[in-house]
Design a protein around this motif. Sequence first.
Motif, PDB file in Angstrom:
ATOM      1  N   GLY A  49      21.446 -34.998  84.132  1.00 41.35           N
ATOM      2  CA  GLY A  49      21.605 -35.833  83.619  1.00 41.35           C
ATOM      3  C   GLY A  49      23.297 -36.659  83.290  1.00 41.35           C
ATOM      4  N   ALA A  50      23.177 -38.001  83.395  1.00 39.19           N
ATOM      5  CA  ALA A  50      24.609 -38.812  83.374  1.00 39.19           C
ATOM      6  C   ALA A  50      24.423 -38.159  81.415  1.00 39.19           C
ATOM      7  CB  ALA A  50      24.287 -40.014  83.496  1.00 39.19           C
ATOM      8  N   LEU A  51      23.209 -38.828  80.438  1.00 36.25           N
ATOM      9  CA  LEU A  51      23.336 -38.291  79.571  1.00 36.25           C
ATOM     10  C   LEU A  51      22.379 -36.972  79.483  1.00 36.25           C
ATOM     11  CD1 LEU A  51      22.773 -41.823  78.484  1.00 36.25           C
ATOM     12  CD2 LEU A  51      24.757 -40.846  78.386  1.00 36.25           C
ATOM     13  N   ARG A  52      22.308 -36.940  77.981  1.00 34.31           N
ATOM     14  CA  ARG A  52      22.163 -35.212  76.842  1.00 34.31           C
ATOM     15  C   ARG A  52      20.105 -36.099  77.572  1.00 34.31           C
ATOM     16  NH1 ARG A  52      19.027 -33.955  73.112  1.00 34.31           N
ATOM     17  NH2 ARG A  52      18.939 -31.984  72.235  1.00 34.31           N
ATOM     18  N   GLN A  53      20.223 -37.043  77.420  1.00 28.12           N
ATOM     19  CA  GLN A  53      18.577 -37.275  76.832  1.00 28.12           C
ATOM     20  C   GLN A  53      17.871 -37.105  78.863  1.00 28.12           C
ATOM     21  OE1 GLN A  53      17.575 -40.827  74.647  1.00 28.12           O
ATOM     22  NE2 GLN A  53      15.794 -41.361  76.267  1.00 28.12           N
ATOM     23  N   GLU A  54      19.297 -37.546  79.121  1.00 29.30           N
ATOM     24  CA  GLU A  54      18.141 -37.816  80.920  1.00 29.30           C
ATOM     25  C   GLU A  54      18.078 -36.124  80.877  1.00 29.30           C
ATOM     26  OE1 GLU A  54      20.580 -39.741  83.495  1.00 29.30           O
ATOM     27  OE2 GLU A  54      20.807 -41.590  82.946  1.00 29.30           O
ATOM     28  N   SER A  55      19.164 -34.825  80.809  1.00 33.25           N
ATOM     29  CA  SER A  55      19.229 -34.169  81.275  1.00 33.25           C
ATOM     30  C   SER A  55      17.990 -33.612  80.376  1.00 33.25           C
ATOM     31  CB  SER A  55      19.716 -33.053  80.832  1.00 33.25           C
ATOM     32  OG  SER A  55      21.992 -33.813  80.918  1.00 33.25           O
ATOM     33  N   VAL A  56      17.771 -33.619  79.455  1.00 34.07           N
ATOM     34  CA  VAL A  56      16.102 -32.814  78.945  1.00 34.07           C
ATOM     35  C   VAL A  56      15.049 -33.239  79.158  1.00 34.07           C
ATOM     36  CG1 VAL A  56      14.751 -32.747  76.509  1.00 34.07           C
ATOM     37  CG2 VAL A  56      17.322 -33.064  76.232  1.00 34.07           C
ATOM     38  N   TYR A  57      14.356 -34.844  80.004  1.00 31.02           N
ATOM     39  CA  TYR A  57      14.158 -34.875  80.519  1.00 31.02           C
ATOM     40  C   TYR A  57      13.847 -34.756  81.906  1.00 31.02           C
ATOM     41  CZ  TYR A  57      10.512 -38.373  82.789  1.00 31.02           C
ATOM     42  OH  TYR A  57      10.081 -38.924  83.906  1.00 31.02           O
ATOM     43  N   ASN A  58      14.802 -34.157  82.677  1.00 33.39           N
ATOM     44  CA  ASN A  58      14.588 -33.843  83.875  1.00 33.39           C
ATOM     45  C   ASN A  58      14.054 -32.436  83.383  1.00 33.39           C
ATOM     46  OD1 ASN A  58      16.402 -35.696  84.653  1.00 33.39           O
ATOM     47  ND2 ASN A  58      18.297 -34.574  85.382  1.00 33.39           N
ATOM     48  N   GLY A  59      14.629 -31.665  82.016  1.00 28.89           N
ATOM     49  CA  GLY A  59      13.947 -29.863  81.911  1.00 28.89           C
ATOM     50  C   GLY A  59      12.942 -30.243  81.783  1.00 28.89           C
ATOM     51  N   LEU A  60      12.531 -30.852  80.975  1.00 30.90           N
ATOM     52  CA  LEU A  60      11.157 -30.901  80.212  1.00 30.90           C
ATOM     53  C   LEU A  60       9.242 -31.155  81.729  1.00 30.90           C
ATOM     54  CD1 LEU A  60      11.038 -32.947  77.776  1.00 30.90           C
ATOM     55  CD2 LEU A  60      10.523 -31.111  77.917  1.00 30.90           C
ATOM     56  N   GLN A  61      10.568 -31.557  83.129  1.00 35.65           N
ATOM     57  CA  GLN A  61       9.675 -31.975  84.509  1.00 35.65           C
ATOM     58  C   GLN A  61       9.722 -29.878  84.731  1.00 35.65           C
ATOM     59  OE1 GLN A  61       8.188 -34.983  84.693  1.00 35.65           O
ATOM     60  NE2 GLN A  61      10.067 -35.071  83.060  1.00 35.65           N
ATOM     61  N   GLN A  62       9.987 -29.261  84.495  1.00 37.82           N
ATOM     62  CA  GLN A  62       9.921 -28.116  84.800  1.00 37.82           C
ATOM     63  C   GLN A  62       9.409 -26.853  83.554  1.00 37.82           C
ATOM     64  OE1 GLN A  62      10.562 -27.502  88.244  1.00 37.82           O
ATOM     65  NE2 GLN A  62      10.829 -29.143  87.828  1.00 37.82           N
ATOM     66  N   VAL A  63       8.519 -27.830  83.008  1.00 35.41           N
ATOM     67  CA  VAL A  63       8.089 -26.984  81.530  1.00 35.41           C
ATOM     68  C   VAL A  63       6.493 -26.104  81.784  1.00 35.41           C
ATOM     69  CG1 VAL A  63       7.069 -25.807  79.311  1.00 35.41           C
ATOM     70  CG2 VAL A  63       9.564 -27.846  79.653  1.00 35.41           C
ATOM     71  N   SER A  64       6.264 -24.765  82.075  1.00 36.39           N
ATOM     72  CA  SER A  64       5.131 -24.531  82.059  1.00 36.39           C
ATOM     73  C   SER A  64       4.607 -24.629  81.054  1.00 36.39           C
ATOM     74  CB  SER A  64       4.908 -23.779  83.387  1.00 36.39           C
ATOM     75  OG  SER A  64       5.489 -22.854  83.136  1.00 36.39           O
ATOM     76  N   ASN A  65       4.818 -24.462  80.307  1.00 31.77           N
ATOM     77  CA  ASN A  65       3.866 -24.564  79.082  1.00 31.77           C
ATOM     78  C   ASN A  65       3.320 -25.562  77.936  1.00 31.77           C
ATOM     79  OD1 ASN A  65       3.758 -21.091  78.271  1.00 31.77           O
ATOM     80  ND2 ASN A  65       6.680 -22.222  78.730  1.00 31.77           N
ATOM     81  N   ASN A  66       2.858 -25.586  76.961  1.00 32.54           N
ATOM     82  CA  ASN A  66       2.329 -26.394  76.356  1.00 32.54           C
ATOM     83  C   ASN A  66       3.675 -26.942  75.124  1.00 32.54           C
ATOM     84  OD1 ASN A  66      -0.552 -27.052  77.966  1.00 32.54           O
ATOM     85  ND2 ASN A  66      -1.081 -25.391  75.835  1.00 32.54           N
ATOM     86  N   ASP A  67       3.906 -26.195  74.635  1.00 31.39           N
ATOM     87  CA  ASP A  67       4.880 -25.841  74.003  1.00 31.39           C
ATOM     88  C   ASP A  67       6.310 -26.243  74.546  1.00 31.39           C
ATOM     89  OD1 ASP A  67       3.629 -27.014  71.753  1.00 31.39           O
ATOM     90  OD2 ASP A  67       2.591 -24.902  71.267  1.00 31.39           O
ATOM     91  N   VAL A  68       7.638 -26.337  73.448  1.00 31.77           N
ATOM     92  CA  VAL A  68       9.019 -26.220  74.543  1.00 31.77           C
ATOM     93  C   VAL A  68       9.774 -26.105  72.906  1.00 31.77           C
ATOM     94  CG1 VAL A  68       9.104 -29.062  74.633  1.00 31.77           C
ATOM     95  CG2 VAL A  68      10.953 -27.128  75.938  1.00 31.77           C
ATOM     96  N   ILE A  69      11.065 -25.570  73.303  1.00 37.60           N
ATOM     97  CA  ILE A  69      12.121 -24.889  72.071  1.00 37.60           C
ATOM     98  C   ILE A  69      13.180 -25.573  72.737  1.00 37.60           C
ATOM     99  CG2 ILE A  69      13.336 -23.676  71.250  1.00 37.60           C
ATOM    100  CD1 ILE A  69      10.425 -23.294  70.546  1.00 37.60           C
ATOM    101  N   ILE A  70      13.320 -26.368  72.051  1.00 37.52           N
ATOM    102  CA  ILE A  70      15.053 -27.540  72.956  1.00 37.52           C
ATOM    103  C   ILE A  70      16.474 -26.675  72.086  1.00 37.52           C
ATOM    104  CG2 ILE A  70      16.378 -29.733  73.550  1.00 37.52           C
ATOM    105  CD1 ILE A  70      13.019 -29.458  74.703  1.00 37.52           C
ATOM    106  N   HIS A  71      17.542 -25.746  73.047  1.00 38.41           N
ATOM    107  CA  HIS A  71      18.171 -26.015  72.353  1.00 38.41           C
ATOM    108  C   HIS A  71      19.421 -26.169  73.240  1.00 38.41           C
ATOM    109  CE1 HIS A  71      20.395 -23.934  69.135  1.00 38.41           C
ATOM    110  NE2 HIS A  71      21.020 -22.870  70.177  1.00 38.41           N
ATOM    111  N   GLU A  72      20.453 -25.618  72.169  1.00 39.47           N
ATOM    112  CA  GLU A  72      21.907 -26.495  73.632  1.00 39.47           C
ATOM    113  C   GLU A  72      23.013 -25.773  72.982  1.00 39.47           C
ATOM    114  OE1 GLU A  72      23.091 -29.989  72.337  1.00 39.47           O
ATOM    115  OE2 GLU A  72      22.618 -29.560  69.703  1.00 39.47           O
TER     116      GLU A  72
END
Length: 196
Positions: A49-72
């Motif tokens: 996305g245009a901002l980091r926050q938008e990028s994380v949100y976009n990525g979250l839409q593709q997560v198939s697990n109940n828990d997620v690790i966010i890294h950069e």
Amino acid sequence: MIMHSIERLDRLTMINEIIIVCDNSYKNHLEKMIKEYAITTPVKYVQGGALRQESVYNGLQQVSNNDVIIHEAARPFVKESEFQILIEDESRNATLAYDIPFTVLKGKEHITSNLDRSELINVQLPQKFDTSALIQAHKKARAEGNIYTEDASLMFANSDIKIKILKGSSYNVKITEPIDLVLGEIIYKNIITNRN
């Protein structure tokens, strides 16, 4: 830099998918590196996305697990053992963090107040979250037009979920300024000989 983190994630049996959020123009280059480094964990690519926050949100839409690790990618020196500590901790919502070793004051042109550094932490990544709870927190932040620079503060401000603080390390630096590259070369020489 991104491959340092991906290599470590690929060695962790608890990780069953890697989602890379980036501009589509980087996808072919990343796919080539994933192949060159013989990464076996399935990789998905998501448009940033245009901002980091938008990028994380976009990525979250593709997560198939109940828990997620966010890294950069800008934090290439996190150790495999730190990913493991985060994953294995009983809390579903946690962040790595490190004590702030210097005095911190509040102000722009003039000092407006003192801050007690014993009550402050330097937030680091990776972070671990309940996927659906983090998505809901993101939706609330989006609806209210609030912007955050990382997800522990976003979750804290937009939910009533407690976020555990796990001890990070001084070498888990973020590469943002030219001087960070000099420091990064020193850290890399140390870390490459001891990957745990």
